[in-house]
Design a protein around this motif. Structure first.
Motif, mmCIF file in Angstrom:
data_model
loop_
_atom_site.group_PDB
_atom_site.id
_atom_site.type_symbol
_atom_site.label_atom_id
_atom_site.label_comp_id
_atom_site.label_asym_id
_atom_site.label_seq_id
_atom_site.Cartn_x
_atom_site.Cartn_y
_atom_site.Cartn_z
ATOM 1 N N LEU A 24 28.125 122.035 74.655
ATOM 2 C CA LEU A 24 27.641 122.718 73.463
ATOM 3 C C LEU A 24 25.989 122.523 73.897
ATOM 4 O O LEU A 24 25.566 121.634 73.964
ATOM 5 C CB LEU A 24 27.890 122.024 72.382
ATOM 6 C CG LEU A 24 29.374 121.811 72.006
ATOM 7 C CD1 LEU A 24 29.607 121.055 70.716
ATOM 8 C CD2 LEU A 24 30.087 123.290 71.632
ATOM 9 N N THR B 169 39.156 123.439 72.673
ATOM 10 C CA THR B 169 40.002 123.772 73.884
ATOM 11 C C THR B 169 39.711 122.505 74.600
ATOM 12 O O THR B 169 40.231 122.474 75.804
ATOM 13 C CB THR B 169 38.906 124.929 74.882
ATOM 14 O OG1 THR B 169 37.754 124.448 74.808
ATOM 15 C CG2 THR B 169 38.880 126.094 73.789
ATOM 16 N N GLN C 164 33.218 131.421 77.810
ATOM 17 C CA GLN C 164 32.335 131.228 76.522
ATOM 18 C C GLN C 164 32.937 131.341 75.445
ATOM 19 O O GLN C 164 33.709 132.212 74.985
ATOM 20 C CB GLN C 164 31.154 132.604 76.693
ATOM 21 C CG GLN C 164 30.148 132.430 75.614
ATOM 22 C CD GLN C 164 29.112 133.577 75.768
ATOM 23 O OE1 GLN C 164 29.336 134.497 76.724
ATOM 24 N NE2 GLN C 164 28.100 133.338 74.927
ATOM 25 N N ALA C 165 32.874 130.553 74.433
ATOM 26 C CA ALA C 165 33.391 130.365 73.000
ATOM 27 C C ALA C 165 32.436 131.170 72.109
ATOM 28 O O ALA C 165 31.148 130.961 72.175
ATOM 29 C CB ALA C 165 33.613 129.260 72.720
ATOM 30 N N TRP D 135 29.277 126.851 74.680
ATOM 31 C CA TRP D 135 28.702 127.595 73.617
ATOM 32 C C TRP D 135 27.294 127.235 73.638
ATOM 33 O O TRP D 135 26.740 126.390 73.863
ATOM 34 C CB TRP D 135 29.474 127.229 72.368
ATOM 35 C CG TRP D 135 28.771 127.533 71.181
ATOM 36 C CD1 TRP D 135 29.161 128.530 70.304
ATOM 37 C CD2 TRP D 135 27.711 126.962 70.318
ATOM 38 N NE1 TRP D 135 28.468 128.914 69.313
ATOM 39 C CE2 TRP D 135 27.537 127.903 69.281
ATOM 40 C CE3 TRP D 135 27.041 125.764 70.550
ATOM 41 C CZ2 TRP D 135 26.473 127.642 68.128
ATOM 42 C CZ3 TRP D 135 25.850 125.486 69.606
ATOM 43 C CH2 TRP D 135 25.529 126.324 68.616
ATOM 44 N N THR E 127 34.350 124.989 79.004
ATOM 45 C CA THR E 127 34.032 126.027 77.973
ATOM 46 C C THR E 127 32.679 125.937 77.400
ATOM 47 O O THR E 127 32.114 124.539 77.195
ATOM 48 C CB THR E 127 35.023 125.754 76.628
ATOM 49 O OG1 THR E 127 36.306 125.964 77.102
ATOM 50 C CG2 THR E 127 34.684 126.722 75.559
ATOM 51 N N THR F 167 33.952 120.785 77.067
ATOM 52 C CA THR F 167 33.265 121.777 76.393
ATOM 53 C C THR F 167 31.794 121.209 76.304
ATOM 54 O O THR F 167 31.549 120.247 76.145
ATOM 55 C CB THR F 167 33.792 121.754 74.955
ATOM 56 O OG1 THR F 167 34.827 122.367 75.089
ATOM 57 C CG2 THR F 167 32.649 122.596 74.084
ATOM 58 N N ALA G 257 34.910 126.452 70.677
ATOM 59 C CA ALA G 257 34.767 125.644 71.706
ATOM 60 C C ALA G 257 35.182 124.333 71.608
ATOM 61 O O ALA G 257 35.721 123.818 72.683
ATOM 62 C CB ALA G 257 33.056 125.439 72.059
#
Ligand SMILES: NC(=O)c1ccc[n+]([C@@H]2O[C@H](COP(=O)([O-])OP(=O)(O)OC[C@H]3O[C@@H](n4cnc5c(N)ncnc54)[C@H](OP(=O)(O)O)[C@@H]3O)[C@@H](O)[C@H]2O)c1
Length: 290
Positions: free
Chosen positions: A4, A54, A44-45, A27, A25, A2, A51
């Motif tokens: 961020l 996952t 896309q979360a 965000w 993923t 993920t 996010a």
């Protein structure tokens, strides 16, 4: 993985993970920035919480650690048992604070510093520094190698990568201030940028061997002024300040550097080499605010 944060660097990180075949993923606070990674296959979360759950590895890369903390703190419980790698640039102190917060929440935390521009992430020139518990780095090393080039592990202290980052970018930004000032001084004296650029490259090229020389002097605790002394350097710096003053050009950066050299001279180090200033600065014996 993920990711961020989808500024230029977050997007480059997500792309590199995707290119290495890792389901990714993403965000970002402002949703519109996910278009490029999503076009390459990222999911896309809608929320940070979605996010985070996952992936076993969560990478955060935003403008500063205050923003990174504002993003991850509300999902501390969801991060428990996962790895969190913070590739946001900030100070060593803030990196250690964030590591303390992560440890208190059972999160496997590494702090990292990206020493390359976004464009080279995933390629052979990328350099990312990491610090924090070695077991965590070794567990994530294979997946982090997706970012390309060199993943350098610097040790247990979570502030060590950020300490390298600030020291290296101190060199970079102070030098960049000199580059733009030099072009400005050339300009007010009627020299075209393209006329001086070749010579400027030559001057910049003098620095790499000097870096090694200064490291040797500091390690040996010996600062011979055989080739050039602080006295001579201060005289040269003063000429530049007066040339800038004569044209009404700001010279505050070099004026501050000259003041430090002058303090060293006043303290009896005038015939030492310029490397002496690093040890005087570190000990607090000289200071721009003195
Ligand atoms: N770009 C490079 O080439 C490069 C090279 C080396 C290191 N780095 C480091 O990588 C990190 C990220 O850099 P960057 O170039 O991607 O962009 P940046 O401009 O430093 O940061 C932009 C990112 O931070 C987010 N952000 C800012 N304030 C926020 C807040 N209060 N809460 C949540 N998110 C916030 C932005 O979200 P929004 O889109 O919602 O504003 C965006 O995702 C920085 O620490 C930078 O020093 C970058």
């Amino acid at each position: 993985v993920t990711v961020l944060g989808l500024g230029p660097m977050g997007q480059a990180l997500a792309t590199a993970f995707l290119d290495a075949g890792h389901p990714t993923t993403v965000w970002n606070r402002t949703p519109g920035r996910a278009a490029a990674p999503v076009a390459r296959g990222a999911t896309q979360a809608g929320t940070v919480a979605d996010a985070v759950v996952t992936s076993p590895l969560v990478v955060v890369c935003v403008i500063d650690d205050a923003a990174a903390r504002a993003i991850v703190e509300p999902v501390g419980a969801a991060l428990r048992g996962r790895a969190l790698v913070n590739l946001t640039s900030d100070t060593p102190q803030r990196a250690r604070e964030m590591a303390g917060w992560a440890a208190a929440h059972g999160i496997d935390y590494l702090d990292g510093a990206i020493m390359s521009p976004a464009a080279v992430i995933g390629g052979p020139q990328a350099l990312v520094l990491y610090s924090g518990p070695e077991t965590i780095f070794r567990a994530q090393q294979a997946i982090l190698s997706s970012l390309g080039g060199t993943a350098a592990y610097l040790g247990d202290d979570p502030g060590r990568a950020a300490a390298h980052d600030v020291a290296l970018l101190d060199i970079f930004w102070t030098a960049m201030s000199g580059v733009v000032h030099g072009f400005a001084l050339a300009g007010v004296e009627g020299t075209a940028p393209t006329d001086i650029a070749g010579y400027a490259r030559g001057i910049a090229g003098l620095l790499p061997p000097i870096v090694d020389e200064i490291a040797r002097d500091l390690s040996a605790g010996d600062h011979p002024g055989d080739d050039s002394t602080i006295l001579s350097a201060a005289a040269g710096m003063a000429h530049i300040v007066s040339a800038a003053d004569a044209r009404g050009l700001d010279a505050s950066v070099l004026r501050a550097a000259t003041a430090i050299a002058r303090q060293a001279i006043d303290a009896g180090h005038g015939t030492d080499g310029f490397s002496r200033l690093a040890s005087l600065l570190a000990s607090g014996a000289v200071s721009q605010v003195a």
